[in-house]
Scaffold this motif. Structure first.
Motif, PDB file in Angstrom:
ATOM      1  N   LYS A 106       0.833  -1.210   0.000  1.00 60.28           N
ATOM      2  CA  LYS A 106       0.000   0.000   0.000  1.00 60.28           C
ATOM      3  C   LYS A 106       0.864   1.254   0.000  1.00 60.28           C
ATOM      4  O   LYS A 106       0.595   2.205  -0.752  1.00 60.28           O
ATOM      5  N   ALA A 107       1.906   1.271   0.824  1.00 62.66           N
ATOM      6  CA  ALA A 107       2.789   2.438   0.890  1.00 62.66           C
ATOM      7  C   ALA A 107       3.477   2.677  -0.453  1.00 62.66           C
ATOM      8  O   ALA A 107       3.603   3.823  -0.907  1.00 62.66           O
ATOM      9  N   ILE A 130       0.932   4.188  -3.007  1.00 61.47           N
ATOM     10  CA  ILE A 130       0.673   5.609  -2.751  1.00 61.47           C
ATOM     11  C   ILE A 130       1.877   6.443  -3.158  1.00 61.47           C
ATOM     12  O   ILE A 130       1.751   7.484  -3.825  1.00 61.47           O
ATOM     13  N   ASP A 158      -5.798  14.473   2.205  1.00 61.31           N
ATOM     14  CA  ASP A 158      -5.893  13.119   2.726  1.00 61.31           C
ATOM     15  C   ASP A 158      -7.186  13.014   3.528  1.00 61.31           C
ATOM     16  O   ASP A 158      -7.271  13.483   4.665  1.00 61.31           O
ATOM     17  N   TYR A 187      -0.070   7.970   5.844  1.00 57.49           N
ATOM     18  CA  TYR A 187       0.011   8.094   4.385  1.00 57.49           C
ATOM     19  C   TYR A 187       0.174   9.547   3.947  1.00 57.49           C
ATOM     20  O   TYR A 187       0.664   9.803   2.845  1.00 57.49           O
TER      21      TYR A 187
END
Length: 459
Positions: free
Chosen positions: A273-274, A277, A291, A299
């Motif tokens: 996921k990181a 992104i 965000d 994030y």
């Protein structure tokens, strides 16, 4: 060149916006005070110290079409985002209060005082508060009291005390009463043990009684009160020490403040996921990222490290919001987390509904993140899926949205005690609606439960 809709109350000058530039007029009523502030050297000192926004004089002719009486015109840099006190975290409002007191204390030796104590004189650059109103700095006359003291209490001290002493969040009250929380109202809400505190008796209860029994005679007497500069400075320092120690009531933990530690991702899933992104942000080179549901800012930090210049976070859970603000301060991130329930965002408020702009009117994102939020809005808050996605795509030309399926444990928690009213909430439907609104650049499954990230570009 339109005058800023919030700039009309001060007879000393007004603010105008043009082509991304901000200009402040200095009218005859404010000239003597402005020249005194400039001549003292304090404006330069406060600017270099990062407490006062930069400002330089330009040719007054720039405003002649709008304000022929302008004697001076000051140009300021335009801030990335304007926020309001009812959107700040507890720590953010406290930081703004301390800035106001520190600026006042620093100004007094230079022969200056603050004419008011409006919380709207403060804005944020990341998590750092900055004072924006040059015309609030006026000449100090020996013996005068601080006329902005009551306003400081109503817009800074009282909201902080409400949360610190009762555990009630000040944001909703403040939004319903944008001029702040009166001492009379706060006094009626405080528990008895708080009322026994001598500081609360002086700054809240006594002031509340005075507000309820204002007479012409008492007003006349109050105007005659004299206070030495030393006594004024000591009073300001005393209030500052008190405000600096205020903390939110810790007896009530919020549901999401430990979410980052407890969320059900494996190490590999978190890394996927990181990376997703980070790659999307790096490819977009956004100036501003929003965000949505930023939680504690994990994030948001990744977006900044991947090339975003600034991130504005929105989070309804006040415990998570405090954690996000602490992250921004500790790591010196250009990240401003704000208290906001996206199902009930800040509306336009004040005179003619234009003085404080709603969230949509302040829209400035180049990229929007909607991570682990869609299921809360659709399954938890019963919002129509198509409307949510349409609204999301309208916020920015690019974005990332995370789909959390109904079979995921977090979705199951949201729907455990309610019927399924969102049969359309499926991966295929989400993807189909997005394709009608935007182009899906990439998608990736990030968890074993079927969580999927979609990166889109608005059509």
């Amino acid at each position: 060149m339109p005058r800023d809709p919030a700039s009309f109350r001060d007879p000393a000058g007004h603010v105008y916006l043009r082509d991304g530039k901000v200009f402040r007029s200095v009218l005859p009523a404010g000239v003597a005070h402005y020249r005194a502030a400039k001549g003292s050297g304090f404006l330069d000192i406060a600017t270099r110290g990062g407490r006062l926004i930069e400002g330089r004089e330009v040719d007054p002719a720039v405003l002649h079409d709008e304000e022929l009486d302008a004697v001076h015109v000051i140009q300021h840099p335009r801030l990335d985002f304007i926020s309001y006190p009812y959107e700040w975290s507890f720590s953010g409002l406290r930081a703004a209060a301390l800035l106001t007191l520190d600026l006042h204390l620093d100004a007094l030796p230079h022969g200056l005082t603050l004419s008011d104590a409006s919380a709207y004189n403060v804005q944020f650059v990341g998590p750092r508060p900055i004072f924006i109103d040059y015309l609030s700095l006026i000449r100090y006359e020996a013996g005068e009291i601080w006329l902005g003291y009551r306003q400081f209490c109503e817009q800074f001290l009282n909201p902080l005390l409400l949360t610190a002493k009762t555990g009630v969040a000040f944001q909703g009250w403040y939004r319903g009463s944008p001029d702040g929380l009166s001492s009379a109202d706060l006094g009626a809400l405080l528990p008895l043990r708080s009322k026994l505190d001598p500081r609360i008796a002086l700054h809240v209860l006594l002031q509340g009684r005075m507000q309820r029994s204002v007479t012409a005679k008492r007003t006349s007497i109050a105007k005659k009160i004299r206070l030495s500069q030393t006594a004024l400075e000591n009073n300001l320092r005393s209030v500052r020490a008190w405000v600096a120690k205020l903390e939110p009531l810790t007896s009530r933990r919020t549901p999401w403040q430990s979410y980052e530690r407890t969320v059900q991702y494996t190490g590999e899933e978190r890394a996927i996921k990181a990376r997703f992104i980070g790659e999307v942000v790096a490819a977009a080179h956004p100036r501003t990222v929003w965000d949505l549901g930023c939680n504690s800012g994990e994030y948001s930090e990744i977006a900044l490290s991947s090339g975003a210049q600034t991130v504005i976070g929105f989070e309804p859970d006040l415990g998570a919001l405090e954690a996000a603000y602490r992250r921004a301060v500790t790591k010196r991130l250009n990240f401003l987390p704000l208290a906001l329930d996206l199902t009930n965002p800040s509306p336009s408020l004040g005179w003619r509904n234009q003085e404080r702009l709603g969230l949509t009117e302040r829209r400035n994102a180049d990229l929007v993140l909607c991570l682990a939020l869609l299921h809360h809005l659709v399954l938890g808050r019963n919002l129509p899926l198509a409307q949510v996605l349409e609204w999301l795509v309208s916020l920015a030309p690019r974005g990332v949205v995370e789909f959390v399926p109904k079979e995921d444990p977090m979705s199951e928690q949201l729907t455990a005690l309610k019927p399924d009213i969102a049969p359309e909430y499926r991966r295929e439907t989400v993807a189909g609606i997005l394709r009608k609104l935007a182009r899906i650049e990439r998608e990736e499954v990030v968890t074993g439960t079927g969580r999927i990230l979609f990166a889109f570009v608005r059509a």
